[in-house]
Scaffold this active site. Sequence first.
Site, mmCIF file in Angstrom:
data_model
loop_
_atom_site.group_PDB
_atom_site.id
_atom_site.type_symbol
_atom_site.label_atom_id
_atom_site.label_comp_id
_atom_site.label_asym_id
_atom_site.label_seq_id
_atom_site.Cartn_x
_atom_site.Cartn_y
_atom_site.Cartn_z
ATOM 1 N N ASN A 130 0.959 -1.233 0.044
ATOM 2 C CA ASN A 130 0.165 0.103 -0.021
ATOM 3 C C ASN A 130 0.849 1.281 -0.073
ATOM 4 O OD1 ASN A 130 0.103 1.181 2.939
ATOM 5 N ND2 ASN A 130 0.075 -0.982 3.308
ATOM 6 N N CYS A 186 -3.131 -4.187 -3.323
ATOM 7 C CA CYS A 186 -2.992 -5.334 -4.240
ATOM 8 C C CYS A 186 -4.336 -6.400 -3.749
ATOM 9 C CB CYS A 186 -1.884 -6.148 -4.201
ATOM 10 S SG CYS A 186 -1.702 -7.730 -3.220
ATOM 11 N N CYS A 322 -16.255 -0.809 -1.159
ATOM 12 C CA CYS A 322 -15.522 -1.861 -2.009
ATOM 13 C C CYS A 322 -15.069 -2.908 -1.040
ATOM 14 C CB CYS A 322 -14.796 -1.208 -3.039
ATOM 15 S SG CYS A 322 -13.532 -0.197 -2.169
#
Length: 364
Positions: A130, A186, A322
């Site tokens: 990240n 990722c 999300c």
Amino acid sequence: MTLTKEELVRYSRQLVVPEVGPEGQLRLKSAKVAVVGAGGLGNMVLACLAGAGVGELGIFDSGPVELSNLHRQFAYGTSDVGKLKTALAAARLREINPGIEVTAREGLLTAANMKGALAGYDQIADCTDNFQTRSAINRACLELGKTYVHAAVYRMEGQLAVFEPGRGPCLGCLSPLEAGDEAQACAEAGVLGPAAAAVGALQALEVIKLILGLETLKGRFAMLDFGSSRFSVAELPRWEDCPVCGKDAAKARPAPALRPAYITPEQLKAKLAEGARLRVLDLRQDWEHDLCHIPGDLRVEPEKLTGAAPGFRRGELLVLYCKGQSKSTSAWRALKAKGFEKVFVLEGGIDAWAEKIDKNMTRY
Ligand SMILES: [Zn+2]
């Protein structure tokens, strides 16, 4: 320092490599390397460095192995799910090479504690996933005057660079983004296991070459497109307006990107329970929605929200979610720019919802 008989045998296949030899092996033996992140990249880097006989390895990570890690994190097995990565990785490295020293530090590294964590190491491998942690490593290395090896994987692509912040280019020169949430982690963008393993192996090679004093990717940048099998290396000049290492970096930090308006899982649950008029929009892919979702939600392509016709009225109360919050944050900015007033990002995404509200939900 000398090499023991056992070490001469153990390392015999690399001792005969002219670039290594007994002198190089002793350099490896006295090297201290910090590996930040024990995921797909970190697994490979740690195994390669332990095998090569790097004398001291520091493992930095936080949290347990999850089922969805196993397609790329080959140091762990199915029976390891739920156990801490740091402890498992340390045990694995001691098994690979009992002659090296391994320390594991469990816990999140942030901008506040990164410098202290890395100070005792000669070389650093950035194996995180990240942008916030990457930025913290970059800044810490600038302040400590340390060189480090950066690597990242994204779906079927990889990138690799050796940064010397302050002397050569840094991460900010490559990617001036300072607000981390635009760069998808990722976990949300996806990654193929062999792509992570390949980039991790190359990253370990750069660390070993730095220790041996060989030519590395310093001042250059490797792009690896595994989808088209095209691999290229470009010069990466230092950028004089870099927000991190540029000439005005100290006085003029760029304004941080607008922080989205969040709604917590608990607040959303309460709103749904009281029958509030709102739309819960899932920005993930179809199969993710099939796996788990918030009841009553609507799946929407993020491109639709960011495009010309979002399909919702400006006054509507919208909650975006999300897996984590990167897609929802990007969409939030796009809707804000279009004049939407009542838009919220579900803090922590479906992961937080599963943790706090619906404990029976499938996690991935
Ligand atoms: Zn820079």
